[in-house]
Design an enzyme around this catalytic site. Sequence first.
Site, PDB file in Angstrom:
ATOM      1  N   LEU A   1       0.813  -1.212   0.000  1.00 41.69           N
ATOM      2  CA  LEU A   1       0.000   0.000   0.000  1.00 41.69           C
ATOM      3  C   LEU A   1       0.846   1.262   0.000  1.00 41.69           C
ATOM      4  O   LEU A   1       2.033   1.226   0.357  1.00 41.69           O
ATOM      5  CB  LEU A   1      -0.917   0.011   1.228  1.00 41.69           C
ATOM      6  N   SER A   2       0.237   2.375  -0.372  1.00 35.92           N
ATOM      7  CA  SER A   2       0.905   3.673  -0.259  1.00 35.92           C
ATOM      8  C   SER A   2       1.234   3.915   1.209  1.00 35.92           C
ATOM      9  O   SER A   2       0.388   3.717   2.087  1.00 35.92           O
ATOM     10  CB  SER A   2      -0.030   4.779  -0.769  1.00 35.92           C
ATOM     11  N   SER A  40       3.407   2.154   2.906  1.00 36.49           N
ATOM     12  CA  SER A  40       3.789   0.899   3.568  1.00 36.49           C
ATOM     13  C   SER A  40       5.279   0.828   3.879  1.00 36.49           C
ATOM     14  O   SER A  40       5.706   0.081   4.763  1.00 36.49           O
ATOM     15  CB  SER A  40       3.394  -0.303   2.697  1.00 36.49           C
ATOM     16  N   GLY A  41       6.081   1.598   3.132  1.00 36.30           N
ATOM     17  CA  GLY A  41       7.528   1.563   3.336  1.00 36.30           C
ATOM     18  C   GLY A  41       8.302   0.963   2.178  1.00 36.30           C
ATOM     19  O   GLY A  41       9.491   0.683   2.296  1.00 36.30           O
ATOM     20  N   LYS A  42       7.636   0.800   1.035  1.00 32.65           N
ATOM     21  CA  LYS A  42       8.293   0.191  -0.131  1.00 32.65           C
ATOM     22  C   LYS A  42       9.557   0.930  -0.538  1.00 32.65           C
ATOM     23  O   LYS A  42      10.626   0.334  -0.666  1.00 32.65           O
ATOM     24  CB  LYS A  42       7.339   0.158  -1.342  1.00 32.65           C
ATOM     25  N   SER A  43       9.432   2.230  -0.764  1.00 36.85           N
ATOM     26  CA  SER A  43      10.575   3.022  -1.234  1.00 36.85           C
ATOM     27  C   SER A  43      11.674   3.098  -0.184  1.00 36.85           C
ATOM     28  O   SER A  43      12.864   3.037  -0.511  1.00 36.85           O
ATOM     29  CB  SER A  43      10.116   4.434  -1.627  1.00 36.85           C
ATOM     30  N   SER A  54       1.490  -1.436  -7.362  1.00 33.96           N
ATOM     31  CA  SER A  54       1.118  -2.581  -8.222  1.00 33.96           C
ATOM     32  C   SER A  54       0.046  -3.433  -7.555  1.00 33.96           C
ATOM     33  O   SER A  54       0.302  -4.562  -7.142  1.00 33.96           O
ATOM     34  CB  SER A  54       2.348  -3.420  -8.588  1.00 33.96           C
TER      35      SER A  54
END
Length: 199
Positions: free
Chosen positions: A34-35, A37-40, A107
């Site tokens: 999710l936006s 979430s800590g992906k980047s 995604s």
Amino acid sequence: MTNENIVWHQQTVSKEQKQAQKGHRPALLWYTGLSGSGKSTIANAVEAELFRLGCHTYLLDGDNVRMGLNKDLSFSDADREENIRRIGEVAKLFVDAGVIVSSAFISPFEADRASARSRLNDGEFVEIFIDTPIEVCEARDPKGLYKKARAGEIPNFTGISSAFESPKKPEIHIHTQHHSIAQSVELIVSYLRSKQIIK
């Protein structure tokens, strides 16, 4: 639609030669979640560690790509699908160049992630689910997007007015409530070593 007059150009320097030169195998690390979430954050930390280890890397970030390559796309379901299709094609070129490329995009749709996976050889696609409860993401709200989505200012916002289909069998499952950034990096790097992508 494919033009019958277009033929794939075979390069003189092979993918295997590029891999040998770099000293590690290529791979696509596909971060999804999710936006907020800590992906980047995690993708950047992993890339920094891989760079320290001497790996050749590149990070494709959702916002950065939408500022250029995909700036013509909206956030409708159809355009989200096209966004991920383009990213999958660009990532495939990076993998062909022998690079460990990271893709940090929401995604949200399983079919789109599966399509990106299908472009690569077995073992080259590493799905990393950054699993953070929406309440936590919304509390963080680093860009103020959830607030705008709740106010109806952003249509088709993942987790609010558009679905997020969680990965069923990701190669790596990061629970950010239980894993720190450092622990997340260690989990991912350890996986890459276990699969002999890096030494």
